[in-house]
Design an enzyme around this catalytic site. Structure first.
Site, PDB file in Angstrom:
ATOM      1  N   ARG A 165       0.840  -1.195   0.000  1.00 16.42           N
ATOM      2  CA  ARG A 165       0.000   0.000   0.000  1.00 16.42           C
ATOM      3  C   ARG A 165       0.880   1.253   0.000  1.00 16.42           C
ATOM      4  O   ARG A 165       1.952   1.265   0.613  1.00 16.42           O
ATOM      5  CB  ARG A 165      -0.849  -0.037   1.270  1.00 16.42           C
ATOM      6  CG  ARG A 165      -1.786   1.138   1.492  1.00 16.42           C
ATOM      7  CD  ARG A 165      -2.953   1.076   0.596  1.00 16.42           C
ATOM      8  NE  ARG A 165      -4.055   1.899   1.070  1.00 16.42           N
ATOM      9  CZ  ARG A 165      -5.072   2.234   0.286  1.00 16.42           C
ATOM     10  NH1 ARG A 165      -5.128   1.831  -0.974  1.00 16.42           N
ATOM     11  NH2 ARG A 165      -6.065   2.943   0.766  1.00 16.42           N
ATOM     12  N   THR A 205     -10.268   0.545  -9.845  1.00 16.05           N
ATOM     13  CA  THR A 205      -9.163  -0.171  -9.214  1.00 16.05           C
ATOM     14  C   THR A 205      -9.105  -1.412 -10.056  1.00 16.05           C
ATOM     15  O   THR A 205      -9.841  -1.533 -11.035  1.00 16.05           O
ATOM     16  CB  THR A 205      -9.518  -0.453  -7.745  1.00 16.05           C
ATOM     17  OG1 THR A 205      -9.453   0.767  -7.022  1.00 16.05           O
ATOM     18  CG2 THR A 205      -8.611  -1.461  -7.082  1.00 16.05           C
ATOM     19  N   GLY A 223     -13.916  -1.012  -6.807  1.00 19.69           N
ATOM     20  CA  GLY A 223     -15.205  -0.423  -6.454  1.00 19.69           C
ATOM     21  C   GLY A 223     -15.189   0.437  -5.209  1.00 19.69           C
ATOM     22  O   GLY A 223     -16.246   0.735  -4.647  1.00 19.69           O
ATOM     23  N   SER A 280     -10.236  -0.378   1.335  1.00 21.17           N
ATOM     24  CA  SER A 280     -11.347  -1.341   1.362  1.00 21.17           C
ATOM     25  C   SER A 280     -11.025  -2.569   0.504  1.00 21.17           C
ATOM     26  O   SER A 280     -11.881  -3.436   0.329  1.00 21.17           O
ATOM     27  CB  SER A 280     -12.625  -0.706   0.798  1.00 21.17           C
ATOM     28  OG  SER A 280     -12.979   0.417   1.540  1.00 21.17           O
TER      29      SER A 280
END
Ligand code: DON
Length: 561
Positions: A95, A368, A460, A440
């Site tokens: 990340r 994404t 999403g 998420s």
């Protein structure tokens, strides 16, 4: 009466399509399912050369960087959840991080108000990219083919060009004004690419060549890093060479929980995906949801109320585990979740706490990307990766041929202020130097009776968790084959805002009215497309089937026996 007949017919169709899909795909030995045919084919070509699912992952990821520039990336971040053929499970967090000079109020003006677009558009929105470091890390732990062989197909694709699809033409067109606003009229993707055109991205091919030759250093140091830092600065950002050099991915325990006889592995913090998926499933578990029809009023109520409770916990309790203590065990414990559902009744909608929901900062389209891979040995890989918004911050590194992420918007930039997905966060997800923003993304691998059962995930934004959830329930509880489970219309609720969003075909007028009478906020105008799930399912007897979401250009490629 007519409705019941229709439901029966739907069920018969589902069973028939399940049988026919089993026949059709009975012989699959290995599969790659991704957002683009080119990328899935490249993944398969690596498997055919004797590479593993991990090798195929690297090649697929880099191919998506070339032909799916709105989300495929070397300049964003992502999460890998894996299970090897020998049963070892793990996850890698690559990340993005906040730059060293980032600080809590960096998107607020002197009055403490959020400055519009600062966290979404332009240089200040960019988080320190993790993707290349992540891919190199995966290769050093699991790679079987030489690194250069895995980068080469993407170099070739960038050099020879990829073909623009119709959906891609629309997507590029919809963002053209922003591309120009941030990068000027001559920017590469402001050319009016039409469906059928071939896009050759020579600058990106050159960047990939350096990554091929020097690995992570080819991106985080040298001329590629120079161009990146320079471009970020020009566009108003704060990323430095030190930020790039310091970036490290982290191997983390995947989040693990059980739902009936399923053993589910998904991404833990800094993604909320695993914990929220676990919470929602475990809140639903005692109700035996399969006693209700698929997308019936009661099934929807049950899911929505579990979602409402979980997303409210997300906001309060989840953030970067390197900066906060996360109460993993409590959050997915049986007692805690049973207590959370005590206030649930089928008679009336619960009410989300009356927090002043910030306005959704922008109506961002959702881009994404997720891919699922299974090799012939049985190694399973689930990866979700992103630039956050479509084409990220829209900052394009002209010399490098790629867009930069706008992942900083996933932080809670001000308590109570909604991010581009309408998600509201708190102190636990506030901005700090080198902290990872809450995600998420929910790459997920499921075992059933201890055998590999499902590999799945989706893009999403906030709807990622609920799209993964519904796909699992559609297969496991409602008996659909994997493609029908993906095709089935979805709905979404995230605590705040109060509304239930849905796709065409979820609610007929009668159930919409019934839900409204119970206090649910459902309206035709909330209707939209939700998620793009790419998944692989393995039956009890070892038959492999794949599902690629028709909402995008997604495609499954296979190796057959
Ligand atoms: O990490 C996250 O949750 C978001 N940055 C994901 C963004 C996303 O899924 C965009 N759209 N499909």
């Amino acid at each position: 009466m007519i409705l019941r007949l229709l439901i029966k017919l739907t069920h018969i169709t589902i069973v028939l399509s399940f049988l026919s899909s089993c026949n059709k795909t009975k012989d699959i030995k290995a599969a790659v399912v991704s957002a683009r045919k080119e990328a899935s084919d490249i993944g398969i070509s690596v498997l055919n050369k004797g590479g593993s699912a991990f090798d195929a992952m690297i090649a697929t990821d880099l191919a998506l960087t070339v032909c799916f520039p709105n989300a495929g990336n070397i300049s964003g971040g992502g999460f890998l959840v894996y299970r090897t053929a020998s049963g070892e499970v793990g996850s890698l967090d690559y990340r993005e991080k906040a730059p060293l000079s980032a600080y809590e109020k960096m998107y607020l003006d002197v009055n403490g108000d959020v400055i519009p677009e600062k966290s979404t558009l332009g240089g200040l929105a960019v988080g320190v990219p993790g993707t290349v470091a992540g891919l190199v890390e995966i290769h050093s732990k699991f790679g079987t083919l030489p690194w250069e062989d895995l980068v080469k197909p993407a170099i070739d694709l960038a050099t020879n060009g990829y073909i623009v699809t119709e959906k891609q033409e629309r997507s590029l067109k919809s963002k053209k004004d922003d591309f120009i606003k941030i990068n000027g009229k001559k920017t590469f993707y402001a050319q009016d690419f039409k469906a059928g055109d071939t896009v050759k991205n020579i600058a990106l091919a050159e960047t990939l060549k350096r990554i091929s030759k020097y690995g992570a250093k080819g991106f985080y140091q040298g001329p590629v890093a120079e161009a990146l830092v320079k471009r970020v600065r020009e566009a108003g950002g704060i990323i430095t060479h030190e930020d790039l050099i310091k970036y490290k991915p982290v191997w983390r325990e995947p989040l693990n929980f059980r739902y009936k006889n399923l053993n589910i592995y998904s991404m833990g913090p800094p993604s909320s995906g695993g914990i929220c998926l676990g919470q929602i499933l475990k809140m639903i578990e005692p109700y035996n949801i399969n006693q209700y029809d698929h997308n019936s009023e009661k099934a929807i109520q049950l899911i929505v109320e579990a979602e409402r409770r979980s997303y409210s916990d997300r906001s309060k309790y989840l953030g970067d585990p390197d900066f906060n203590k996360i109460s993993y065990n409590q959050l997915i414990s049986h007692n805690y979740l049973n207590n959370r559902m005590k206030s649930f009744t089928f008679d009336l909608a619960s009410e989300s706490k009356d927090i002043k929901a910030g306005k959704i900062a922008s109506k961002e389209s959702e881009e994404t990307t997720h891919y699922s891979i299974l090799d012939k040995e049985g190694n399973a890989v689930a990866v979700t990766t992103t630039l956050n918004g479509s084409y990220g911050s829209k900052v394009f590194v002209e010399d490098g041929g790629y867009f930069l992420n706008n992942e900083m918007d996933d932080f809670s930039i001000k308590p109570g202020f909604a991010n581009m997905f309408g998600l509201i966060g708190s102190e636990i997800n506030s901005i700090k130097a080198e902290k990872r923003m809450l995600s998420s993304m929910t790459p997920t691998i499921i075992l059933k009776d201890n055998k590999l059962y499902m590999i799945l995930g989706t893009p999403g934004g906030s709807t990622i968790i609920t799209s993964v959830l519904q796909t699992i329930l559609n297969v496991y509880e409602f008996g659909m084959d994997i493609q029908s489970a993906i095709n089935a219309p979805r709905f979404h609720h995230q605590w705040l805002p109060e509304k239930i969003e849905f796709e065409n075909g979820v609610f007929d007028e009668l159930s919409m009215k019934k839900l409204q009478d119970k206090g649910y906020d459902v309206k035709q105008e909330y209707n939209r497309v939700i998620g793009r799930v790419d998944a692989i399912l393995v039956s009890k007897s070892g038959i492999i089937t794949t599902g690629a979401d028709p909402r995008g250009d997604d495609r499954a490629s296979h190796i057959y026996y």
